[in-house]
Scaffold this active site. Structure first.
Site, short mmCIF file in Angstrom:
data_model
loop_
_atom_site.label_atom_id
_atom_site.label_comp_id
_atom_site.label_asym_id
_atom_site.label_seq_id
_atom_site.Cartn_x
_atom_site.Cartn_y
_atom_site.Cartn_z
CG HIS A 1 -28.52 65.48 26.25
ND1 HIS A 1 -28.17 64.15 26.19
CD2 HIS A 1 -28.45 65.82 27.56
CE1 HIS A 1 -27.93 63.71 27.42
NE2 HIS A 1 -28.09 64.71 28.25
CD GLU B 1 -8.91 60.98 27.68
OE1 GLU B 1 -9.67 61.69 26.99
OE2 GLU B 1 -9.31 60.01 28.34
CG ASP C 1 -10.39 65.77 27.53
OD1 ASP C 1 -10.72 66.93 27.79
OD2 ASP C 1 -11.13 64.79 27.76
CB CYS D 1 -11.34 58.10 19.41
SG CYS D 1 -10.78 58.39 21.11
#
Length: 617
Positions: A221, A462, A486, A533
Site C-alpha cells: 500500500h 503470465e 509473474d 502490462c
C-alpha cells in the site's frame, strides 16, 4: 558489469587517506525501487512507541489514587485517535486518494471504537492496578497471539491492522503522536522501519522529499500511495534505519532502488545535476504527451496505464495515457469487511468507462491469492503462489466471479470495457471461464438488464504453460496481455522481492524472451493484439526488446508513461528487431542488452542521464 558513480565513491571513500570518521563514510544501500525520482536532504527517522511483549517482572503496580487517572488517560487517547483517523479519512477523501485506502482507515476507526477492546484494557487497569500503557500492551499482545494462531491468512493479516491501531493509541497516550508527520517544518528524507497506509497518507509532499523503509514490496500500500503522490521511494532497505541519525545527509534514488548515506561532495554534485536534468526532462516529456507513440520508421504502439483505484482520468490523459491497460480489481476485495456487490462493482466500472471517454478500460478479474488475500480465502497454504490463486478460486467460488462478470458486462454498455482473466494455465480453465461468461449473459438477457453483447475477453499470459499453448488460446479470445512480473518469476523460479536472489531476476533472460516471442507470434497469426502490462513495459532498457518482438501495447504505472513514449519516438523498429533477434540467440543476450543500452544512449541521452547513472568502464 559497469560501475556507478556512487559505487565508485563508496569504494574510494574507504581508502587509507580518508580523514572522515568511520561512521561518516559514504555508504551505499540497495533496495527495491517503488516510486521514481531523486530525493536529497537531511534524514529524519520516523518511529513511534510500539506494542511489545511485557514480562511479569516488568509490570509495575500503581497506587489506588492513580487508577482512575489511567482510565481517563486511556479514554483521552481513544478520543484523540478517533479524531485523528476521522480527520485523516476526510483529508484523503478530499485529496482524491483511492477508496481502498480510505476503507482501511475506516476499518481502523472501527477497531478504535470497539467496546470489547475498551472493556479489556480498563478491566486490566482496575483489576491489576497497572498503567494504561501496560494494560493496552497486555491486551493487544493477547489479541495478536490469537490472530497469529489462526490458519486463515486474511485474519492473520488483520493482526497488522490491530497492531497499527494499537500503536496509534499508544502514541497518543505517551505523547509521541504520528502528527509529527504533519508538523514537519523543514524538508526531510524520511527513513523508517515501516510506514502504514495511514502514515503515508499523512506525508506532505513539500516537506517529505522521499522515503525509505525496511519492509514492503512494489505492490504494498505504501508503494502504491508513493507513486500516486509522486514521492520518490525505496523499500526493502534492510539495516538502514539503525545506521541513520536525524540530520544525516542522505540521497534516495527511486529509479534504481538505492540509498546513499553520508554522500561525498562529488556524489552530491552528481545528484544535483541529475535532479536538475530530471526537472527539465519532466517538462520536456509532458510537451510530447499528445503525440503518438510511434517509432521513427512508423511502428505505432499504444500506451496505457495500470491503475488500482478510481484514477483521475484528467491526470491520466495529461500524462499521455491512451486508456487503462490494467485495472486491478482485487483491491475492491482486499481490506474490505464485506464482498463488493454487483451494484458496487458496476458503479466503479461504469465510472471508469465514462471517465475515459471512449478509450479502452481493461478490467482484470480479481487476482486474489499469493501475497494478496481477501475475506473469502479462508485457508492456509505452504506455498500460496503455487496454490489457490486467481482463476483457481473461481471454480470454488463461482458466484464471486459471476458477480464481477455481470457488473463488467453491464458497465461495458457505457464505455469501452474489456475483461481479462489472470493466471490461466490450460485450455480447460479458459473454456470454463468462457462458459461462465455466457451464463452471465443469458441471466442478464432473461432479467432484461442492458449489457454489452460483444464484450471483448482476453487472457493474461503470465505462466509458462499459457505461453506454450498461446496458439490454442488465441483462437478463443480477443486479446492477450503479458504479465511479465509473474512470467519472469515463474519461468526462472525467482522471487523478485527476495533481495538474496534478486540478481537472478532477469527480464532479458533468453527463456523469458522466447516465451514473449511465442505469445506474440501466436496472437498475430490469429489476428489479435498483444499488450505487456508488467514492470518490464515501464523499463526503458527493455522497450527495444518488446518493440523488436512485436508487441502492440505497453501498459504501466502512469508516472512512467511520458518517458516510455519518448523512448518509442526516438528509436527505429528495425534497430529494435535486430536487438531482439540477437537476444534470442544462444550466448548473445548480454551483447543484445549492451546494444539496447547504447541505442538508448544515442536516442534519448537526456533520459538515460536521469534514470541511470551507469557509466562504461
Amino acid at each position: 558489469m559497469s560501475k556507478s558513480v556512487p559505487e565508485k565513491n563508496a569504494r574510494s571513500s574507504g581508502s587509507a587517506g580518508s580523514r572522515r570518521p568511520p561512521q561518516k563514510k559514504e555508504v551505499l544501500f540497495h533496495g527495491i525501487p517503488v516510486s521514481p525520482g531523486i530525493a536529497m536532504g537531511p534524514a529524519r527517522r520516523f518511529g513511534q512507541s510500539e506494542i511489545h511483549a511485557i514480562k511479569p517482572s516488568e509490570l509495575k503496580r500503581i497506587p489506588d489514587s492513580q487508577v482512575e487517572q489511567e482510565v481517563e488517560l486511556f479514554y483521552s487517547a481513544i478520543s484523540k485517535t478517533e479524531k485523528e483517523l476521522a480527520s485523516l479519512t476526510d483529508k484523503m477523501n478530499k485529496g482524491g486518494v483511492d477508496e481502498n485506502t480510505t476503507d482501511i482507515l475506516e476499518a481502523h476507526l472501527l477497531i478504535v471504537q470497539d467496546k470489547v477492546l475498551h472493556n479489556d484494557v480498563i478491566g486490566r487497569i482496575r483489576k491489576n492496578h497497572i498503567s494504561a500503557e501496560q494494560a493496552l500492551n497486555l491486551t493487544i499482545r493477547h489479541y495478536l497471539d490469537v490472530f497469529s494462531s489462526m490458519k486463515d491468512p486474511y485474519l492473520k493479516e488483520r493482526a497488522d491492522d490491530v497492531k497499527d491501531v494499537a500503536n496509534r493509541i499508544l502514541n497518543n497516550m505517551t505523547g509521541m503522536s504520528r502528527s509529527t508527520l504533519e508538523s514537519l517544518t523543514d524538508p526531510v528524507v524520511l527513513v523508517a522501519k515501516d510506514l502504514t497506509p495511514s502514515d503515508t497518507a499523512l506525508l506532505d509532499r513539500k516537506k517529505v522529499l522521499g522515503f525509505s523503509i525496511e519492509n514492503g514490496s512494489r505492490t504494498c500500500h505504501s508503494a502504491i500511495l508513493a507513486r500516486s503522490m509522486k514521492i520518490p521511494a525505496v523499500v526493502g532497505m534492510q539495516r538502514l534505519y539503525d545506521k541513520v541519525q536525524d540530520g544525516d545527509s542522505i540521497i534516495i534514488d527511486g529509479y534504481l532502488g538505492m540509498v546513499i548515506l553520508h554522500p561525498e561532495e562529488e556524489t552530491r554534485d552528481f545528484y544535483r545535476e541529475k535532479m536538475a536534468r530530471e526537472k527539465e526532462l519532466y517538462f520536456d516529456l509532458l510537451k510530447e504527451s499528445r503525440l503518438a507513440a510511434e517509432t521513427l520508421d512508423g511502428y505505432r504502439l499504444k500506451i496505457a496505464a495500470n491503475v488500482d483505484g478510481l484514477q483521475d482520468a484528467g491526470e491520466l490523459f495529461s500524462l499521455g495515457a491512451e486508456g487503462i491497460g490494467l485495472y486491478r480489481t482485487e483491491y475492491l476485495y482486499m481490506n474490505s469487511a464485506m464482498m463488493p456487490s454487483e451494484e458496487v462493482q458496476f458503479g466503479v466500472y461504469r465510472k471508469l468507462a465514462e471517465s475515459m471517454k471512449g478509450e479502452d478500460v481493461v478490467i482484470r478479474t480479481q487476482d486474489i491469492g499469493g501475497d494478496k488475500n481477501a475475506l473469502f480465502t479462508s485457508y492456509h497454504e505452504a506455498n500460496p503462489f503455487l496454490g489457490m490463486r486467481a482463476v483457481r478460486l473461481y471454480g470454488e467460488y463461482p458466484n464471486i466471479f459471476k458477480t464481477q462478470i455481470r457488473a463488467a458486462l453491464r458497465a461495458a454498455a457505457f464505455g469501452c470495457i474489456r475483461v481479462m482473466f489472470p493466471m490461466v494455465t490450460c485450455m480447460s480453465e479458459l473454456n470454463h471461464l468462457l462458459e461462465l461468461v455466457e451464463t452471465c449473459k443469458n441471466e442478464l438477457r432473461k432479467e432484461k438488464i442492458p449489457f454489452d453483447e460483444h464484450l471483448k475477453l482476453g487472457v493474461m499470459i503470465e505462466i509458462p504453460s499459457a505461453a506454450l499453448i498461446a496458439d490454442e488460446m488465441a483462437k478463443k479470445v480477443d486479446f492477450f496481455s503479458i504479465g511479465t512480473n509473474d512470467l519472469i518469476q515463474y519461468t526462472l523460479a525467482v522471487d523478485r522481492t527476495n533481495e538474496r536472489i534478486s540478481s537472478l531476476y532477469d527480464p532479458a533472460h533468453r527463456a523469458v524472451l522466447r516465451l514473449i516471442a511465442m505469445t506474440v507470434e501466436a496472437a498475430h497469426e490469429n489476428g489479435i493484439p498483444v499488450a505487456v502490462c508488467g514492470e518490464m513495459a515501464a523499463a526503458p532498457e527493455f522497450v527495444p526488446f518488446l518493440i523488436g518482438l512485436g508487441v502492440d501495447e505497453l501498459s504501466m504505472s502512469p508516472v512512467s508513461i511520458a518517458a516510455i513514449r519518448k523512448v518509442i519516438r526516438r528509436i527505429r523498429r528495425s534497430d529494435a528487431e535486430a536487438i531482439a533477434r540477437k537476444a534470442l540467440k544462444e550466448g548473445q543476450t548480454a551483447d543484445a542488452m549492451r546494444e539496447a543500452r547504447k541505442l538508448l544512449e544515442r536516442a534519448v541521452p537526456d533520459l538515460v542521464n536521469v534514470i541511470s547513472h551507469k557509466i562504461e568502464q
